[in-house]
Design an enzyme around this catalytic site. Structure first.
Site, short mmCIF file in Angstrom:
data_model
loop_
_atom_site.label_atom_id
_atom_site.label_comp_id
_atom_site.label_asym_id
_atom_site.label_seq_id
_atom_site.Cartn_x
_atom_site.Cartn_y
_atom_site.Cartn_z
N HIS B 56 71.13 47.70 1.46
CA HIS B 56 70.99 47.35 0.06
C HIS B 56 69.53 46.64 -0.13
CE1 HIS B 56 72.24 46.07 -3.87
NE2 HIS B 56 71.91 44.91 -3.75
N HIS B 105 75.12 47.89 -10.09
CA HIS B 105 75.99 47.50 -9.41
C HIS B 105 77.36 48.13 -9.24
CE1 HIS B 105 77.01 42.71 -9.30
NE2 HIS B 105 76.08 42.91 -8.37
#
Lengths: 80, 748
Positions: B56, B105
């Site tokens: 990430h 998200h």
């Protein structure tokens, strides 16, 4: 007719911005002794029959599936 | 408070076992940390490296491919800040600049849809804020499992309520986005949030800690145990089939009112010139902000972790570094300005603490109650490993391509075509999205010119001149599943065309690349092809990529989602009063089809909705034609030749006509210029319909010819039905009922 009370609170590790806002408002209003506030919800549930074991099981399920979000909240159940 | 695993202790106990694997680090990565530090890392250092080297934060699997986005895109004078900053910034003229970025998200929104989606909005808003801009609008691109699956109702309603709650409380209009459904997103929804901000050129901020002696200030919410480890453990761990019963990761709860104060506080700090460098805190919190600020600046920083304001006093240094508590920012401030900085924070009721200072030692040093617990070269954490993962064309790619939709039964006569159009118009992915968008405040701040369901959102930037920015997002997982290179170019083309269809000049591109596990060579091939397609597409269209986000490990067990790059395009309007809308006008107007239609049905909405079919080749992107079409639309808008414009994409001409009729409640009568089925349902790229003002037909034809865009008169607006000559007539009331009832019936 019996009544049961379900109280729902955010789990202790979950951030509670609303509680924080209440705590800071408390201090602003002169309640200097207030260190922190956690806020939650209370449900008064009226039952058609007695608060027997079957009713407790059913209301526990209701609390888990509808009244609370088990990912971030926990609840307690008691007779009203 | 003591007993921290200090550097001195780490040096003295080299053999102490450490939980690097549990933190998501490989043996080789752990060995590399030990080699860099020439000792074992402390617990805090291990935490820091584990979050910074997560997929990430480090882009370790994607970086080798993403380089071509900058390398292939032609140099653009409009680009004030490009890839690598919190968000790209482009010059939009008149001394203004716009910044925009899209971020995923996805995983948090599956675990806790409401708060997961809400904090997604909050996070992207802070990225924009960190560039020195005032956030002015958000958009959300949403993809869920089948509309009728029970879990979709849980996820979709939660996600939409979270987005509307956070955005509405924050006072930002939500002006567009996407909504789609597909089986492949059932255990892995896509929630991609885009934010747009506006600034004056001089207000541009940078994320760098420069100037030894400058103070480091952490401001915003206090730090709690939110999403501790989330950056590595949550964002990079695929959900297993049994994942739901496994230990749930901590969920972050956002505070939009706190974010609002943070926004106003930052805007005032910028205006007063009190900030030397600034970074938002997102995934990997303090660990990420300190290492990135230090690595980009003079190179050193000294931090007192015990000075970080805590919500939970039991947190230790590793927790503080990894916490993802929302609504926090980190600034670098000259010592003489610290007092004024803190005064502005106090005015906005924003908590702020000086937690350290910039040094020229080249080391990021952090202490905990007097003991040194972190002492690293910041670039070693900020840059991270780079992997060249094996990529191999999926074994089923050829079979999928060979499964041509040409073999599917087609509607033969008028009534069949009519039924097909109604089926598409009422399908969840094409139905009226008002059930979702009406939960969003689309007009707060008073500068929204266009919002959903227009082709793009449009925000006025300057009241006097009418300067404005148009933004949209597009993606098509089906096209990309068939061919990720072409599919990504089609997503880019559609976003570019959507912005152009409002009359704007497309200026810049952002992207959110949603893919499965990079450890699967077939997924890695999809990723490599998609990035190559995007880079080549941007080069051909002459628009730079200004930034973006990569989301990998979007899969449930071994099944990856369709490769789903979501592309955002931003364009500029010199005067928003000349904008084009999709609605057919009340008065007279001629409907003209722009562009060329070929029989292209691979991955089409028709094949998907009517036959549940996915196979063949996606439509051929036509980038040069897109560029010419965009030029024509901007010129025609500027000369006020048009009363409406609508791009053709999912569902082709059939859906475009239906939407333009329904938007204004005005029907149309058209004659199709070829095979009715192909004319109505083909999804050939580089096309739009326009409604030409009375008397301007010849002017438009001349302009189209000058731009090299084919144009054909289809018919005229008017009446209260969608009338396709020699095929069918659909009263608008019937069309509206089919189009609008789908989502309320599903999600109530």
């Amino acid at each position: 007719m019996a009544r049961m009370i379900v109280e729902v609170m955010l789990k202790p590790e979950i951030h509670d911005p609303e509680g924080e806002a209440i705590a800071s408002a408390s201090r602003r209003l002169g309640f200097g002794q207030v260190v922190s506030v956690r806020q939650g919800k209370r449900f008064d549930v009226e039952l058609a029959g007695p608060a027997d074991e079957a009713a407790v099981t059913a209301i526990t399920q209701l609390a888990r599936e509808l009244l609370s979000n088990p990912v971030i909240e926990e609840f307690t159940l008691h007779a009203g | 408070m003591t007993h921290a695993d200090a550097v001195a202790r780490a040096a003295a106990t080299p053999g102490q076992p450490q939980p690097y694997a549990e933190l998501g680090l490989t043996g080789a990565e752990y060995a590399r940390i030990r080699q860099t530090l020439r000792r074992r890392p402390t617990g805090a250092e291990l935490a820091l490296y584990s979050v910074m080297w997560s997929e990430h934060c480090s882009y370790k699997s994607s970086k080798v491919h993403l380089r071509q986005l900058a390398a292939k895109t032609p140099p653009s004078a409009a680009l004030l800040a490009g890839v690598g900053h919190n968000a790209g910034v482009v010059d939009i003229g008149q001394g203004y600049a716009a910044t925009f970025k899209i971020e995923s998200h996805n995983h948090p929104s599956y675990v806790e849809p409401h708060h997961g989606a809400a904090t997604g909005v909050g996070g992207i808003v802070r990225d924009i804020l960190a560039m020195g801009a005032r956030p002015v609008a958000v958009l959300d691109a949403l993809r869920f499992g089948p509309a009728t699956a029970p879990d979709t109702a849980r996820v979709l309603t939660g996600v939409v309520s979270g987005i509307s709650w956070y955005g509405n409380c924050l006072g930002l209009p939500n002006i567009g986005g996407e909504l789609d459904f597909d089986r492949c997103y059932a255990g892995n929804p896509l929630v991609n949030a885009l934010c747009v901000g506006v600034l004056r050129h001089g207000d541009l901020q940078i994320a760098a800690a420069s100037g030894p002696g400058n103070k480091v200030i952490l401001f915003g919410s206090a730090t709690g145990p939110d999403g501790v480890g989330g950056a590595s453990v949550l964002a990079s761990a695929a959900f297993s089939a049994a994942g739901e019963s496994a230990k749930r990761p901590s969920v972050q709860v956002g505070d939009p009112f706190g974010e609002k104060l943070l926004v106003e506080c930052c805007v005032e700090l910028y205006a007063a010139g009190l900030v030397a460098g600034i970074q938002d805190l997102g995934a990997a919190g303090v660990a990420c902000a300190t290492t990135e600020l230090a690595a980009a600046g003079t190179g050193g920083m000294r931090i007192r972790l015990d000075a970080v304001p805590l919500r939970d006093p039991t947190l230790g240094p590793a927790d503080i570094l990894m916490s993802e508590s929302q609504e926090r920012m980190m600034a670098v401030v000259e010592p003489a300005k610290v007092g004024r900085f803190l005064a502005v924070c106090a005015k906005w009721d924003v908590r702020a603490a000086v937690i350290g200072e910039v040094t020229d030692t080249g080391r990021l040093v952090m202490s905990w109650h007097g003991e040194v617990v972190v002492d690293i070269p910041p670039a070693s954490a900020a840059d991270g490993p780079v992997y060249h993962r094996p990529a191999k064309r999926g074994a089923d790619t050829d079979a999928l391509a060979a499964d041509d939709p040409a073999s599917l039964p087609r509607p033969g006569h008028g009534d069949d075509l009519r039924q097909a159009l109604l089926a598409l118009a009422g399908s969840p992915g094409l139905a009226d999205t008002r059930w979702v968008t009406e939960q969003y405040d689309r007009y707060v701040r008073g500068d929204t010119v266009l919002a959903m369901p227009e082709d793009a959102g449009l925000i006025r930037v300057d009241e006097e001149t009418g300067l404005g920015v148009a933004v949209t997002t597009d993606g098509n997982g089906r096209y990309c599943r068939l061919d990720p290179y072409l599919g990504t170019q089609l997503a880019l083309s559609e976003a570019y065309r959507n912005v152009a269809a409002t009359g704007a000049r497309p200026l810049a591109v952002t992207n959110c690349l949603n893919f499965g596990s990079p450890e699967d060579p077939a997924v890695m091939w999809q990723f490599a092809e998609a990035v190559r397609g995007l880079a080549d597409g941007c080069a051909a269209l002459g628009v730079p990529v200004t930034g973006g986000n990569v989301s990998l490990y979007n899969q449930t067990g071994p099944a990856a989602i369709h490769p789903t790059p979501v592309i955002g395009v931003l364009g500029v309007h010199d005067d928003v009063r000349l904008r084009l809308r999709i609605r057919f006008p009340d008065g007279k107007a001629t409907i003209v089809l722009l562009g060329r239609t070929e029989p292209e049905f691979g991955g089409s909405a028709w094949a998907h909705v009517i036959h549940g079919h996915l196979g063949g080749r996606p439509p051929q992107p036509a980038l040069d034609a897109e560029r010419r079409l965009a030029g024509l639309l901007a010129a025609a808008a500027a000369e006020s030749l048009l009363a409406a414009a609508h791009d053709l994409s999912d569902g082709g001409l059939a859906i475009a006509l239906a939407e333009s009729c329904l938007r204004g409640g005005t029907g149309c009568r058209v004659r199709l210029p070829g095979d009715p089925f192909t004319c109505l349902f083909s999804e050939s790229a580089a096309r739009a319909i326009v409604a030409v003002r009375p008397g301007e037909r010849d002017a438009l034809a001349a302009l189209a010819a000058a731009h090299g865009v084919p144009s054909q008169v289809l018919g005229s607006v008017g009446g209260d039905s969608l009338d396709v000559e020699d095929c069918f007539v659909i009263p608008l009331a019937e069309l509206a009922a089919v189009h609008t009832r789908t989502l309320p019936a599903l999600f109530g």
